[in-house]
Design an enzyme around this catalytic site. Structure first.
Site, PDB file in Angstrom:
ATOM      1  N   HIS A 184       0.741  -1.395   0.028  1.00  0.00           N
ATOM      2  CA  HIS A 184       0.002   0.038  -0.016  1.00  0.00           C
ATOM      3  C   HIS A 184       0.871   1.504   0.048  1.00  0.00           C
ATOM      4  O   HIS A 184       0.494   2.207  -0.773  1.00  0.00           O
ATOM      5  CB  HIS A 184      -0.997   0.027   1.291  1.00  0.00           C
ATOM      6  CG  HIS A 184      -2.131  -0.882   1.227  1.00  0.00           C
ATOM      7  ND1 HIS A 184      -2.942  -0.541  -0.140  1.00  0.00           N
ATOM      8  CD2 HIS A 184      -2.659  -1.715   1.893  1.00  0.00           C
ATOM      9  CE1 HIS A 184      -3.922  -1.551  -0.060  1.00  0.00           C
ATOM     10  NE2 HIS A 184      -3.872  -2.373   1.251  1.00  0.00           N
ATOM     11  N   ARG A 286     -10.573  -0.543 -13.326  1.00  0.00           N
ATOM     12  CA  ARG A 286     -10.880  -1.750 -12.104  1.00  0.00           C
ATOM     13  C   ARG A 286     -12.325  -1.563 -11.992  1.00  0.00           C
ATOM     14  O   ARG A 286     -12.854  -0.467 -11.402  1.00  0.00           O
ATOM     15  CB  ARG A 286     -10.175  -1.761 -10.880  1.00  0.00           C
ATOM     16  CG  ARG A 286      -8.617  -1.727 -11.267  1.00  0.00           C
ATOM     17  CD  ARG A 286      -7.960  -1.849  -9.839  1.00  0.00           C
ATOM     18  NE  ARG A 286      -6.641  -1.428  -9.942  1.00  0.00           N
ATOM     19  CZ  ARG A 286      -5.873  -0.392 -10.050  1.00  0.00           C
ATOM     20  NH1 ARG A 286      -6.351   0.861 -10.071  1.00  0.00           N
ATOM     21  NH2 ARG A 286      -4.528  -0.488 -10.076  1.00  0.00           N
ATOM     22  N   ARG A 322     -11.382  -3.892 -17.192  1.00  0.00           N
ATOM     23  CA  ARG A 322     -11.047  -5.350 -16.675  1.00  0.00           C
ATOM     24  C   ARG A 322     -12.526  -5.668 -15.899  1.00  0.00           C
ATOM     25  O   ARG A 322     -12.884  -4.949 -15.281  1.00  0.00           O
ATOM     26  CB  ARG A 322     -10.061  -5.338 -15.525  1.00  0.00           C
ATOM     27  CG  ARG A 322      -9.881  -6.646 -14.942  1.00  0.00           C
ATOM     28  CD  ARG A 322      -8.787  -6.862 -14.040  1.00  0.00           C
ATOM     29  NE  ARG A 322      -9.256  -6.176 -12.687  1.00  0.00           N
ATOM     30  CZ  ARG A 322      -8.537  -5.781 -11.634  1.00  0.00           C
ATOM     31  NH1 ARG A 322      -7.293  -6.128 -11.888  1.00  0.00           N
ATOM     32  NH2 ARG A 322      -8.852  -5.155 -10.663  1.00  0.00           N
ATOM     33  N   GLU A 416      -1.780 -13.138 -15.954  1.00  0.00           N
ATOM     34  CA  GLU A 416      -1.440 -12.965 -14.611  1.00  0.00           C
ATOM     35  C   GLU A 416      -1.041 -14.458 -13.955  1.00  0.00           C
ATOM     36  O   GLU A 416      -0.517 -14.617 -12.848  1.00  0.00           O
ATOM     37  CB  GLU A 416      -2.523 -12.591 -13.560  1.00  0.00           C
ATOM     38  CG  GLU A 416      -3.382 -11.315 -14.242  1.00  0.00           C
ATOM     39  CD  GLU A 416      -4.480 -10.967 -13.571  1.00  0.00           C
ATOM     40  OE1 GLU A 416      -4.429 -10.247 -12.357  1.00  0.00           O
ATOM     41  OE2 GLU A 416      -5.576 -11.459 -14.141  1.00  0.00           O
ATOM     42  N   ASN A 439       1.794  -7.865 -10.819  1.00  0.00           N
ATOM     43  CA  ASN A 439       1.667  -8.204  -9.634  1.00  0.00           C
ATOM     44  C   ASN A 439       1.568  -9.679  -9.370  1.00  0.00           C
ATOM     45  O   ASN A 439       2.047 -10.330  -8.548  1.00  0.00           O
ATOM     46  CB  ASN A 439       0.672  -7.311  -8.845  1.00  0.00           C
ATOM     47  CG  ASN A 439       0.928  -5.810  -9.186  1.00  0.00           C
ATOM     48  OD1 ASN A 439       1.705  -5.366  -9.586  1.00  0.00           O
ATOM     49  ND2 ASN A 439      -0.055  -4.742  -8.728  1.00  0.00           N
ATOM     50  N   ASP A 440       0.273 -10.204 -10.031  1.00  0.00           N
ATOM     51  CA  ASP A 440      -0.232 -11.424  -9.494  1.00  0.00           C
ATOM     52  C   ASP A 440       0.855 -12.378 -10.455  1.00  0.00           C
ATOM     53  O   ASP A 440       1.269 -13.630 -10.044  1.00  0.00           O
ATOM     54  CB  ASP A 440      -1.612 -11.598 -10.096  1.00  0.00           C
ATOM     55  CG  ASP A 440      -2.488 -11.411  -8.838  1.00  0.00           C
ATOM     56  OD1 ASP A 440      -2.133 -11.692  -7.716  1.00  0.00           O
ATOM     57  OD2 ASP A 440      -3.666 -10.928  -9.056  1.00  0.00           O
ATOM     58  N   ARG A 450       1.758 -11.527  -1.938  1.00  0.00           N
ATOM     59  CA  ARG A 450       2.438 -10.297  -2.216  1.00  0.00           C
ATOM     60  C   ARG A 450       2.329  -9.431  -1.088  1.00  0.00           C
ATOM     61  O   ARG A 450       3.070  -8.117  -1.118  1.00  0.00           O
ATOM     62  CB  ARG A 450       1.356  -9.541  -3.192  1.00  0.00           C
ATOM     63  CG  ARG A 450       1.164  -9.833  -4.329  1.00  0.00           C
ATOM     64  CD  ARG A 450      -0.332  -9.375  -5.283  1.00  0.00           C
ATOM     65  NE  ARG A 450      -0.448  -8.027  -5.371  1.00  0.00           N
ATOM     66  CZ  ARG A 450      -1.447  -7.736  -5.576  1.00  0.00           C
ATOM     67  NH1 ARG A 450      -2.495  -8.449  -6.321  1.00  0.00           N
ATOM     68  NH2 ARG A 450      -1.456  -6.298  -5.474  1.00  0.00           N
ATOM     69  N   CYS A 487      -0.069  -3.803 -17.219  1.00  0.00           N
ATOM     70  CA  CYS A 487      -0.841  -2.909 -16.447  1.00  0.00           C
ATOM     71  C   CYS A 487      -0.700  -3.129 -15.085  1.00  0.00           C
ATOM     72  O   CYS A 487      -1.545  -2.574 -13.947  1.00  0.00           O
ATOM     73  CB  CYS A 487      -2.665  -2.949 -16.583  1.00  0.00           C
ATOM     74  SG  CYS A 487      -3.025  -4.646 -16.382  1.00  0.00           S
TER      75      CYS A 487
END
Length: 560
Positions: A184, A286, A322, A416, A439-440, A450, A487
C-alpha cells in the site's frame, strides 16, 4: 556515510532530517474490568464507531485509491463478527481495551493465513485496532510525527490512514523497512508522487534528526552524506522537477517508436486528473468499485451509467476495462462467499464470473450499451474489454466468444497466471490482445504472497523468471500481430518500463503520477537500447542483478 538499500518508487530524490514513526502501542493489560461488562461494552462500541467515522472522514478528504482503502477499514472496524468477538470477551470480564486487542488479533491472524485480498487486509486491521485502543486510553493514535519542520518519514511500514493525508509540504520522502513494490505504501507513494524507498531493512538503524538522501532512482538511502553529496542530490532533484513539469508529449522512444502511456484507474471520476497528468487513455479500469460495497449485483442500468462516465471522460482514446476480479478472496454474497483454504488459488476472476454467468453477461451488456450510447453522442472511446485471471486457452475462447456475442468489439485477457504466459501464442491466437498483470504474475511465479513480510524479497517483478514469462507473451504478440500491454505496478518503475518495452510490451499502464518519469525514461532511449537492457536482465540470476544489468546496459551507447 552509510548506505541503506531498498526498492525505489519512481525517479525522485530528496534530502532532509529523519523523523521516525512512533512504535505501536503496547498490548493492554489483561487485568479484569473494574467497571462491569455493560459500561465496558458502551466504551468499546463508542470507540469503534468514532474510529470508523474518522476513517471515513479521512477517506472523503483524501479521495482516490486512499478513500477506497479507508472506507474498507471503516467497514472492518464495524464488522458484526468482530463486534461479537469483542462482546464475548467483555462478558468474560475483560476491559474494552483488552477485548478489542484480543478480538482484532484473532481476526488479523485468520486473514493473514487466508492470503490474497483478505491477507492484504491483515495489516490494516492492526491499524484499526491501534486507533480504537488509543481512543479508549485517551491517547493519540500512533501515526505520522509532526516535528515542526520538513522531514524524511521513516517507518517499518505505513497504514493507509497515515499515507492518505500526508502533508506533502512537510513529508519530503518516505522510507520503510518492510513492504515491497506492491505494498500500500508503494502504491500510494506512486499515486501522490512522493519520493520513496521501501523494503529497506537497514532503515531500522536510522535515527531521529539524522540527515539522509533518499534516492528512488537507485533505491538507496544515504545517511550522513557529505556536502558534495547533498549538493549533487539537490541538483538532481531540480532536474527531476524540471522534467516532470516539461510539456506533455505522447509516449515514445527516442527513435520515434510509439509507446502509449495509459492510466490505471478505479473510478470514472479519476479521469480528469489522469488526463491532466498526460494519460493517453486507460490501460486498466477496475470495475470492483461497483460491486465490493454492494449487497447484490448492480443492475445493468447502474453499471451502464458509470461506464458512460468513464468513456466520455476519455473520449477519443483507448479504454481497457477489466471485468470484475472477485471471488473467494474478495467475498461477495451474490458471487462467492464460501471459505477456501487458499483463496489466491481458488474461485476468483473469470472462474467466479463463469460460475455466475448472469453477472458476467450483465457486465458485458452494460459495457456494450455504454459504448453504443457514447458513440451515438459523439463522445465515445475505443473500448477494449478483458477478463481477469485467465489460465487456459479454453477459458480464453469461452470469454472471447461470449464478449463478441454481447457486442464487444475488442476482447482480450489478463495474463497473470504462468500457464497463460507459457501458452501465450495459443491464447493470443483466439483473442484480440493480452494485458500482463505483473503483480499477480510475480506472486504466482515466485510462490510468494504479495503482502507477506517473510517472502517480500521474492515479490519482485525484476526477477528473470518473471521477465522470461513477459518475454514469452511479448514474442507471441509480435508473431501474431496482437497488442501486449502491461498494467501491473511494474510499468510505473521507469527503468523496468524500458525493459518491458524491450521484451515486447506495446503499451504501458500505471498510476497517473508515474507517467512523467516513465515518459522521460523512454524519451532518452531507443528501441535498441530497450532490447539491450531487456537481454541483460534476462541473463541475470536474480532480481537485484537484473536491475543492475539493465541500468548498465541502458546507460551504454547503442553499438554502431
Amino acid at each position: 556515510m552509510t548506505t541503506v538499500n531498498g526498492v525505489g518508487i519512481g525517479q525522485g530524490v530528496a534530502q532532509g532530517p529523519v523523523a521516525r514513526m512512533a512504535e505501536p502501542l503496547p498490548a493492554p493489560s489483561d487485568a479484569p474490568s473494574t467497571i462491569g461488562a455493560d459500561q465496558e461494552r458502551e466504551r468499546a462500541h463508542e470507540a469503534v464507531a468514532a474510529v470508523a467515522r474518522e476513517l471515513e472522514d479521512r477517506g472523503a478528504r483524501a479521495g482516490g485509491a486512499a478513500q477506497e482503502v479507508l472506507e474498507a477499514q471503516a467497514m472492518m472496524a464495524e464488522d458484526p463478527s468482530l463486534a461479537d468477538e469483542v462482546d464475548a470477551r467483555l462478558a468474560a470480564g475483560k476491559t474494552a481495551e483488552r477485548a478489542v486487542h484480543e478480538a482484532f488479533a484473532t481476526f488479523r491472524d485468520t486473514l493473514a493465513e487466508m492470503g490474497g485480498y483478505l491477507g492484504e487486509r491483515a495489516a490494516d486491521l492492526d491499524d484499526v485496532a491501534q486507533r480504537i485502543i488509543a481512543r479508549l486510553q485517551g491517547v493519540a493514535a500512533p501515526g505520522v510525527p509532526a516535528p515542526g519542520h520538513p522531514f524524511i518519514l521513516v517507518a517499518r511500514d505505513l497504514a493507509p490512514a497515515d499515507t492518505a493525508l500526508l502533508d506533502l509540504d512537510q513529508v519530503l520522502a518516505l522510507v520503510t523497512s518492510d513492504g515491497g513494490p506492491t505494498s500500500h505504501t508503494a502504491i500510494l507513494a506512486r499515486e501522490k508522487g512522493i519520493v520513496a524507498v521501501v523494503g529497506a531493512a537497514g532503515a531500522v538503524a536510522l535515527a531521529d534528526g539524522q540527515t539522509v538522501i533518499v534516492d528512488a532512482a537507485t533505491g538507496t538511502v544515504v545517511a550522513d552524506p557529505t556536502a558534495a553529496d547533498l549538493a549533487d542530490a539537490a541538483e538532481r532533484a531540480r532536474a527531476h522537477a524540471a522534467a516532470a513539469s516539461a510539456p506533455i508529449t505522447p509516449g515514445a522512444l527516442a527513435d520515434g517508436t510509439p509507446v502509449p502511456l495509459l492510466a490505471n484507474l478505479g473510478k470514472p471520476g479519476d479521469a480528469q486528473a489522469a488526463r491532466a497528468l498526460g494519460a493517453e487513455g486507460v490501460g486498466l479500469f477496475r470495475t470492483e468499485f461497483l460491486f465490493l460495497s454492494a449487497d447484490e449485483a448492480p443492475t445493468v442500468a447502474a453499471q451502464r451509467a458509470e461506464y458512460e462516465r468513464l468513456l466520455a471522460g476519455f473520449a477519443g482514446t483507448k479504454v481497457v476495462v477489466r471485468l470484475l476480479d472477485a471471488g473467494a478472496d474478495k467475498p461477495l454474497s451474490f458471487l462467492n462467499d464460501s471459505e477456501e483454504e487458499n483463496p489466491a488459488l481458488g474461485v476468483r476472476g473469470l472462474r467466479a464470473l463463469r460460475a455466475h454467468e448472469n453477472i458476467l453477461r450483465d457486465q458485458l451488456t452494460a459495457l456494450a450499451e455504454a459504448d453504443a450510447a457514447t458513440r451515438e453522442r459523439g463522445e465515445g472511446a475505443d473500448l477494449w474489454v478483458m477478463a481477469p485471471m485467465v489460465a487456459t486457452v479454453e477459458e480464453t475462447r469461452y470469454f472471447t466468444a461470449l464478449a463478441r456475442e454481447h457486442g464487444i468489439r475488442t476482447v482480450g485477457v489478463m495474463v497473470e497466471i504462468p500457464a497463460a504466459a507459457l501458452l501465450a501464442d495459443r491464447v493470443l491466437a483466439v483473442t484480440d490482445f493480452a494485458s500482463i498483470g505483473t503483480n499477480d504474475l510475480t506472486q504466482y511465479t515466485m510462490a510468494a504472497d504479495r503482502v507477506l513480510g517473510p517472502v517480500a524479497g521474492f515479490q519482485d517483478p525484476w526477477h528473470p523468471a518473471v521477465l522470461r514469462l513477459v518475454a514469452d507473451v511479448g514474442a507471441a504478440g509480435r508473431s501474431l500481430g496482437k497488442p501486449v500491454g502491461i498494467c501491473g505496478e511494474a510499468a510505473a518503475d521507469p527503468l523496468l518500463a524500458l525493459v518491458l518495452v524491450g521484451l515486447g510490451a506495446t503499451t504501458l499502464s500505471m498510476a497517473p503520477a508515474a507517467l512523467a518519469d516513465v515518459r522521460a525514461m523512454l524519451r532518452a532511449h531507443t528501441l535498441d537500447d530497450a532490447k539491450r537492457a531487456a537481454e541483460a536482465s534476462l541473463s541475470a540470476t536474480d532480481a537485484a542483478t537484473a536491475r543492475a544489468a539493465a541500468a548498465v546496459a541502458s546507460s551504454s551507447p547503442t553499438p554502431a
